[in-house]
Design a protein around this motif. Structure first.
Motif, PDB file in Angstrom:
ATOM      1  N   PRO B 120       0.806  -1.220   0.000  1.00 12.20           N
ATOM      2  CA  PRO B 120       0.000   0.000   0.000  1.00 12.20           C
ATOM      3  C   PRO B 120       0.842   1.275   0.000  1.00 12.20           C
ATOM      4  O   PRO B 120       0.471   2.275  -0.605  1.00 12.20           O
ATOM      5  N   LEU B 121       2.009   1.239   0.662  1.00 15.22           N
ATOM      6  CA  LEU B 121       2.840   2.440   0.741  1.00 15.22           C
ATOM      7  C   LEU B 121       3.598   2.692  -0.558  1.00 15.22           C
ATOM      8  O   LEU B 121       4.161   3.759  -0.765  1.00 15.22           O
ATOM      9  N   ALA B 122       3.638   1.696  -1.443  1.00 16.48           N
ATOM     10  CA  ALA B 122       4.294   1.892  -2.731  1.00 16.48           C
ATOM     11  C   ALA B 122       3.281   2.338  -3.780  1.00 16.48           C
ATOM     12  O   ALA B 122       3.629   2.984  -4.753  1.00 16.48           O
ATOM     13  N   GLY B 123       2.014   1.982  -3.560  1.00 14.08           N
ATOM     14  CA  GLY B 123       0.986   2.301  -4.543  1.00 14.08           C
ATOM     15  C   GLY B 123       0.117   3.469  -4.092  1.00 14.08           C
ATOM     16  O   GLY B 123       0.598   4.581  -3.934  1.00 14.08           O
ATOM     17  N   LYS B 124      -1.157   3.179  -3.817  1.00 13.98           N
ATOM     18  CA  LYS B 124      -2.111   4.251  -3.518  1.00 13.98           C
ATOM     19  C   LYS B 124      -1.709   5.084  -2.307  1.00 13.98           C
ATOM     20  O   LYS B 124      -1.972   6.268  -2.239  1.00 13.98           O
ATOM     21  N   GLY B 125      -1.065   4.439  -1.327  1.00 16.55           N
ATOM     22  CA  GLY B 125      -0.733   5.157  -0.092  1.00 16.55           C
ATOM     23  C   GLY B 125       0.648   5.770  -0.100  1.00 16.55           C
ATOM     24  O   GLY B 125       1.194   6.075   0.957  1.00 16.55           O
ATOM     25  N   CYS B 126       1.237   5.978  -1.273  1.00 16.97           N
ATOM     26  CA  CYS B 126       2.591   6.542  -1.296  1.00 16.97           C
ATOM     27  C   CYS B 126       2.561   7.984  -0.796  1.00 16.97           C
ATOM     28  O   CYS B 126       1.518   8.629  -0.782  1.00 16.97           O
ATOM     29  N   PHE B 331      22.005   2.373  -7.716  1.00 21.08           N
ATOM     30  CA  PHE B 331      20.819   2.519  -6.900  1.00 21.08           C
ATOM     31  C   PHE B 331      20.122   3.798  -7.316  1.00 21.08           C
ATOM     32  O   PHE B 331      20.746   4.849  -7.425  1.00 21.08           O
ATOM     33  N   ALA B 332      18.830   3.692  -7.591  1.00 15.63           N
ATOM     34  CA  ALA B 332      18.073   4.903  -7.902  1.00 15.63           C
ATOM     35  C   ALA B 332      16.660   4.740  -7.374  1.00 15.63           C
ATOM     36  O   ALA B 332      16.184   3.609  -7.198  1.00 15.63           O
ATOM     37  N   PHE B 333      16.003   5.871  -7.080  1.00 19.45           N
ATOM     38  CA  PHE B 333      14.607   5.814  -6.661  1.00 19.45           C
ATOM     39  C   PHE B 333      13.689   5.967  -7.866  1.00 19.45           C
ATOM     40  O   PHE B 333      13.947   6.788  -8.749  1.00 19.45           O
ATOM     41  N   GLY B 334      12.618   5.181  -7.901  1.00 24.80           N
ATOM     42  CA  GLY B 334      11.572   5.403  -8.885  1.00 24.80           C
ATOM     43  C   GLY B 334      10.687   6.571  -8.443  1.00 24.80           C
ATOM     44  O   GLY B 334      10.906   7.176  -7.388  1.00 24.80           O
ATOM     45  N   ASP B 335       9.650   6.879  -9.224  1.00 25.69           N
ATOM     46  CA  ASP B 335       8.796   8.019  -8.904  1.00 25.69           C
ATOM     47  C   ASP B 335       8.037   7.832  -7.601  1.00 25.69           C
ATOM     48  O   ASP B 335       7.598   8.800  -6.995  1.00 25.69           O
ATOM     49  N   ASN B 336       7.837   6.590  -7.182  1.00 27.15           N
ATOM     50  CA  ASN B 336       7.132   6.370  -5.918  1.00 27.15           C
ATOM     51  C   ASN B 336       8.103   6.212  -4.737  1.00 27.15           C
ATOM     52  O   ASN B 336       7.740   5.715  -3.683  1.00 27.15           O
ATOM     53  N   HIS B 337       9.347   6.650  -4.949  1.00 25.01           N
ATOM     54  CA  HIS B 337      10.364   6.632  -3.894  1.00 25.01           C
ATOM     55  C   HIS B 337      10.694   5.223  -3.409  1.00 25.01           C
ATOM     56  O   HIS B 337      10.981   5.025  -2.235  1.00 25.01           O
ATOM     57  N   HIS B 338      10.608   4.265  -4.309  1.00 24.53           N
ATOM     58  CA  HIS B 338      11.068   2.910  -4.005  1.00 24.53           C
ATOM     59  C   HIS B 338      12.226   2.594  -4.947  1.00 24.53           C
ATOM     60  O   HIS B 338      12.304   3.162  -6.043  1.00 24.53           O
ATOM     61  N   PRO B 339      13.116   1.696  -4.545  1.00 20.38           N
ATOM     62  CA  PRO B 339      14.334   1.490  -5.337  1.00 20.38           C
ATOM     63  C   PRO B 339      14.079   0.850  -6.702  1.00 20.38           C
ATOM     64  O   PRO B 339      13.153   0.067  -6.870  1.00 20.38           O
ATOM     65  N   ILE B 340      14.945   1.231  -7.647  1.00 22.46           N
ATOM     66  CA  ILE B 340      15.053   0.507  -8.920  1.00 22.46           C
ATOM     67  C   ILE B 340      16.436  -0.113  -8.864  1.00 22.46           C
ATOM     68  O   ILE B 340      17.443   0.589  -8.777  1.00 22.46           O
ATOM     69  N   GLN B 341      16.499  -1.431  -8.835  1.00 25.96           N
ATOM     70  CA  GLN B 341      17.784  -2.070  -8.562  1.00 25.96           C
ATOM     71  C   GLN B 341      17.836  -3.478  -9.152  1.00 25.96           C
ATOM     72  O   GLN B 341      16.816  -4.040  -9.521  1.00 25.96           O
ATOM     73  N   ASP B 342      19.058  -4.021  -9.192  1.00 27.57           N
ATOM     74  CA  ASP B 342      19.240  -5.413  -9.613  1.00 27.57           C
ATOM     75  C   ASP B 342      18.919  -6.329  -8.442  1.00 27.57           C
ATOM     76  O   ASP B 342      19.217  -6.011  -7.297  1.00 27.57           O
ATOM     77  N   ALA B 370       5.734  -3.168  -8.869  1.00 29.97           N
ATOM     78  CA  ALA B 370       4.547  -3.220  -9.712  1.00 29.97           C
ATOM     79  C   ALA B 370       3.497  -2.182  -9.333  1.00 29.97           C
ATOM     80  O   ALA B 370       2.502  -2.026 -10.028  1.00 29.97           O
ATOM     81  N   TYR B 371       3.718  -1.484  -8.206  1.00 34.63           N
ATOM     82  CA  TYR B 371       2.670  -0.589  -7.707  1.00 34.63           C
ATOM     83  C   TYR B 371       2.919   0.871  -8.086  1.00 34.63           C
ATOM     84  O   TYR B 371       2.096   1.731  -7.816  1.00 34.63           O
ATOM     85  N   ALA B 372       4.095   1.135  -8.702  1.00 38.12           N
ATOM     86  CA  ALA B 372       4.491   2.521  -8.959  1.00 38.12           C
ATOM     87  C   ALA B 372       3.412   3.291  -9.723  1.00 38.12           C
ATOM     88  O   ALA B 372       3.170   4.468  -9.450  1.00 38.12           O
ATOM     89  N   ALA B 373       2.740   2.606 -10.659  1.00 36.49           N
ATOM     90  CA  ALA B 373       1.756   3.295 -11.484  1.00 36.49           C
ATOM     91  C   ALA B 373       0.561   3.795 -10.668  1.00 36.49           C
ATOM     92  O   ALA B 373      -0.091   4.771 -11.032  1.00 36.49           O
ATOM     93  N   GLU B 374       0.276   3.102  -9.538  1.00 38.88           N
ATOM     94  CA  GLU B 374      -0.872   3.513  -8.718  1.00 38.88           C
ATOM     95  C   GLU B 374      -0.557   4.712  -7.841  1.00 38.88           C
ATOM     96  O   GLU B 374      -1.428   5.259  -7.177  1.00 38.88           O
ATOM     97  N   CYS B 375       0.705   5.073  -7.792  1.00 38.95           N
ATOM     98  CA  CYS B 375       1.123   6.147  -6.884  1.00 38.95           C
ATOM     99  C   CYS B 375       0.926   7.496  -7.554  1.00 38.95           C
ATOM    100  O   CYS B 375       1.491   7.766  -8.608  1.00 38.95           O
ATOM    101  N   LYS B 376       0.100   8.341  -6.931  1.00 34.29           N
ATOM    102  CA  LYS B 376      -0.139   9.683  -7.491  1.00 34.29           C
ATOM    103  C   LYS B 376       0.504  10.713  -6.562  1.00 34.29           C
ATOM    104  O   LYS B 376      -0.029  11.049  -5.525  1.00 34.29           O
ATOM    105  N   MET B 377       1.694  11.159  -6.949  1.00 34.15           N
ATOM    106  CA  MET B 377       2.245  12.276  -6.157  1.00 34.15           C
ATOM    107  C   MET B 377       3.189  13.111  -6.999  1.00 34.15           C
ATOM    108  O   MET B 377       3.511  12.766  -8.099  1.00 34.15           O
TER     109      MET B 377
END
Lengths: 305, 377
Positions: B120-126, B331-342, B370-377
């Motif tokens: 929830p914190l990665a998607g709608k509740g980001c 190491f980088a953050f995606g738009d929902n502030h979660h890592p994009i990593q190997d 998989a939840y990044a798209a649900e994150c609106k911020m």
């Protein structure tokens, strides 16, 4: 296939029940004879497991490790009875809960201080590792089978002790009327220390037996303690027979519930919902059992009215 | 009345001045009870980075949540209201994170997660002030599902504890796994006896077992599984094979494949230095939890070098940039502030007397959740 699975699950339930019996035998005696609620019983279980792990690591012998668990838990039990528990017999239950809860914290942090925060290694002896094939082609872990046999032997021993020996007569008398047996010249203080140490030793023994197939870590005793309380409430406080029947009931209910409920719900619900509803209900099942028993037998199955 | 307002104004000004100079971090983590090993590793990794940075404008307050959501909430309130922390961090368990994080970020505090990453914190509740430095919960399990496909596994039996991260785990595995499921089970959180589950695995006709059982639960499961004679290949996330518990599992874990975003043999200078200094400081090998704590602190320190914590927008941008040398390499953050990593596939091996992991393949490259798209911020 399903019959085999069912029998294997029955064995699992039996094994779990026997373990619970070792844990609750001491608890029910202490509660029944001395009227004491001992929350620190789970810590004695932990002490047994840690003593076994330490001795097994030092000597490599599982048998020595088991003896160490008995000795360490009995010693710890006798020690806390003499120094702390003894002062609590005349207090009300709230004081007892408070003091023994403090003991949990002291034992947990003391163990962490001695052994560190990371789980210890304790493995089943090589002779008992791996499965054995039972009649009917059931593969069952040899170690769990041994636990069942050892647990049943301890249960028989406890019955004999309580019903056939002088100490047993005194324990039963102590439960019935402690002033009277003190007046008759029985050294009640010594009896209490003995009963407490005996219960502690059984808990420690259970901890060591289970530690070999689970993780030996700080705080391992508390979840089992809760189940042990459920067992003695179902069985009737103070009754060894009740503890035995209650332990088997709880063991079988929990194991079979975890196995059967999700399958039963799968008949009427879609699979993923069935799994979550079934699992949730299975974890409540023993408490529902306890509530059910208490409705019809408020003092438990073998409790004295 | 006037006097009181004046004093209040003066003290607020004073507090403002203090906040400008210092960053105060509140760490709520599990330091006692069954899950303590994880919290201690996160704390030790974090404090190692703080010590190495040697900054005197960074203060860390550490409290033990005992793995209880109610305790964690109380501690967070205390840290926000009386300790006046700027940044919160440390929570290990997803159910605790769900209880603490939304309230903390709503009060304008930053939260840097060194472990829990509930969906929830990665998607709608980001939330703009929430950064996850470890992973979104599903990630390692997705990599495991992908690995199971590569390994040619067709019919998995999957199990996890019944709590938010357990559900995320099985969802993640199923998202990537292309085969059939022979069975799916949720166990009690903290359960230690798996005889009933193992019997079902035996009867299910599966060709592999996927399990997510962190900490002591994993130790119990692995030992009991080894004794049961069920001989199917096991796959799991790193949480049942971390450095803290492998020694307690022993031979039962040897050869098992597991997925992790970090391992001690990832080849970069930051990681080599981390493994060496961690061992020198604490006398044990670091676990993935320790690496996550270390990265979390270094992320915070990198942001402190670029912006003032009192300027929330600038500080947030500095965090988002994530310009620090991660022990994971890129190491980088995606738009929902979660890592994009190997995410790597590791195998449990024995080095001398010590059980540890080695990387055998890369499971997923530059993987986002998989939840990044649900994150609106």
């Amino acid at each position: 296939m399903t019959t085999l699975l069912f029998i294997e699950q029955l064995l699992n339930g039996l094994q779990f029940g026997v373990m619970l019996f070792l844990m609750s035998a001491g608890l029910t005696l202490v509660f029944g004879v001395m009227g004491l609620i001992n929350l620190a019983h789970g810590s004695l279980y932990m002490i047994g497991a840690f003593a076994a792990a330490a001795v097994a690591a030092a000597t490599g012998s599982f048998l020595l490790a088991l003896m160490a668990s008995l000795a360490a838990a009995a010693l710890a039990g006798a020690l806390i009875e003499l120094t702390i528990i003894r002062r609590l017999y005349d207090r009300d239950h709230l004081d007892q809960v408070l003091a023994t809860f403090a003991l949990i914290l002291i034992f947990s942090e003391g163990t962490r201080w001695l052994f560190g925060s990371f789980p210890l290694f304790l493995d089943v002896p090589a002779a008992l590792s791996g499965p054995v094939t039972l009649p009917g082609g059931i593969q069952y872990p040899a170690y769990r089978l041994t636990i069942i046999l050892v647990g049943l032997a301890v249960a028989v021993g406890m019955f004999a002790l309580i019903n056939r020996t002088r100490v047993g007569i005194r324990i039963r008398a102590g439960e019935a009327d402690r002033e009277m047996i003190a007046a008759l010249g029985v050294d009640i203080a010594k009896l209490y220390t003995f009963v407490f140490a005996l219960g502690a030793a059984l808990a420690g023994f259970a901890g060591a037996l289970v530690g070999a197939i689970q993780s030996v870590q700080v705080g391992m005793g508390e979840p089992v303690l809760i189940l042990a309380f459920v067992v003695i409430v179902i069985g009737g406080i103070g009754s060894i027979k009740g503890a035995f029947v209650g332990a088997l009931l709880v063991g079988l209910t929990d194991t079979l519930g975890r196995f059967l409920l999700p399958q039963m719900f799968a008949l009427i619900l879609e699979p993923s919902a069935a799994v979550s509803v079934g699992s949730a209900l299975a974890s409540m099942l023993i408490y529902i059992l306890m509530a059910g028993v208490l409705i019809f037998r408020p003092r438990g199955l073998y409790g004295v009215a | 009345m006037f006097l009181r307002t004046a004093v209040l104004a003066a003290s607020t000004a004073l507090l403002g001045a203090m906040a400008q100079a210092d960053v105060k971090v509140g760490m709520i983590t599990t330091l006692s009870g069954g899950g303590a090993g994880l919290g201690i590793d996160v704390r030790d990794g974090f404090m190692l980075a703080v010590k190495q940075a040697g900054r005197d404008d960074l203060e860390v307050v550490i409290e033990d949540d005992q793995r209880k959501p109610d305790v964690a909430v109380q501690l967070a309130d205390k840290m926000i209201q009386s300790e006046k922390v700027d940044v919160l961090t440390g929570i290990i368990w997803s159910n605790l994170a769900m209880a603490v994080v939304p309230a903390a970020t709503a009060q304008g505090k930053f939260y840097l997660s060194p472990n829990a990453g509930p969906s929830p914190l990665a998607g709608k509740g980001c939330h703009p002030n929430y950064f996850n430095v470890a992973w979104q919960n599903d990630n390692l399990h997705e990599a495991a599902g992908a690995y199971a496909n590569d390994a040619g596994l067709k019919n998995s039996f999957i199990l996890a504890p019944n709590y938010p991260a357990g559900k995320d785990a099985l969802t993640g595995y199923k998202r990537m796994f292309g085969g059939e499921l022979a069975g799916e089970l949720y166990t009690k959180l903290g359960q230690t006896d798996y005889a009933a589950e193992i019997a079902q695995i035996r009867a299910s006709g599966a060709d592999s077992v996927y399990f997510f059982l962190p900490g002591g639960m994993g130790i119990s499961f692995l030992k009991q599984y080894a004794a049961s004679g069920v001989d199917l290949p096991l796959v799991g996330p790193a949480f049942s094979f971390d450095q803290g518990i492998l020694q307690a599992v022993g031979d039962a874990a040897l050869g098992v494949k597991n997925t992790s975003q970090w391992n001690k043999d990832i080849d970069n200078a930051a990681n080599a230095a981390f493994v060496e200094t961690f061992q020198a400081e604490y006398g044990r090998l670091p676990s993935l939890y320790a690496s996550q704590g270390f990265d979390t602190a270094n992320l915070l320190i990198s942001a402190m070098g670029k912006a003032d914590v009192a300027d929330a927008d600038a500080f947030r941008a500095a965090l988002k940039a994530a310009e620090f040398d991660s022990v994971r390499g890129d190491f980088a953050f995606g738009d929902n502030h979660h890592p994009i990593q190997d995410i790597y596939v590791r195998e449990v091996i024995k080095e001398g007397d010590v059980f540890t992991n080695k990387i055998i393949a890369t499971g997923l490259s530059d993987h986002a959740d998989a939840y990044a798209a649900e994150c609106k911020m």
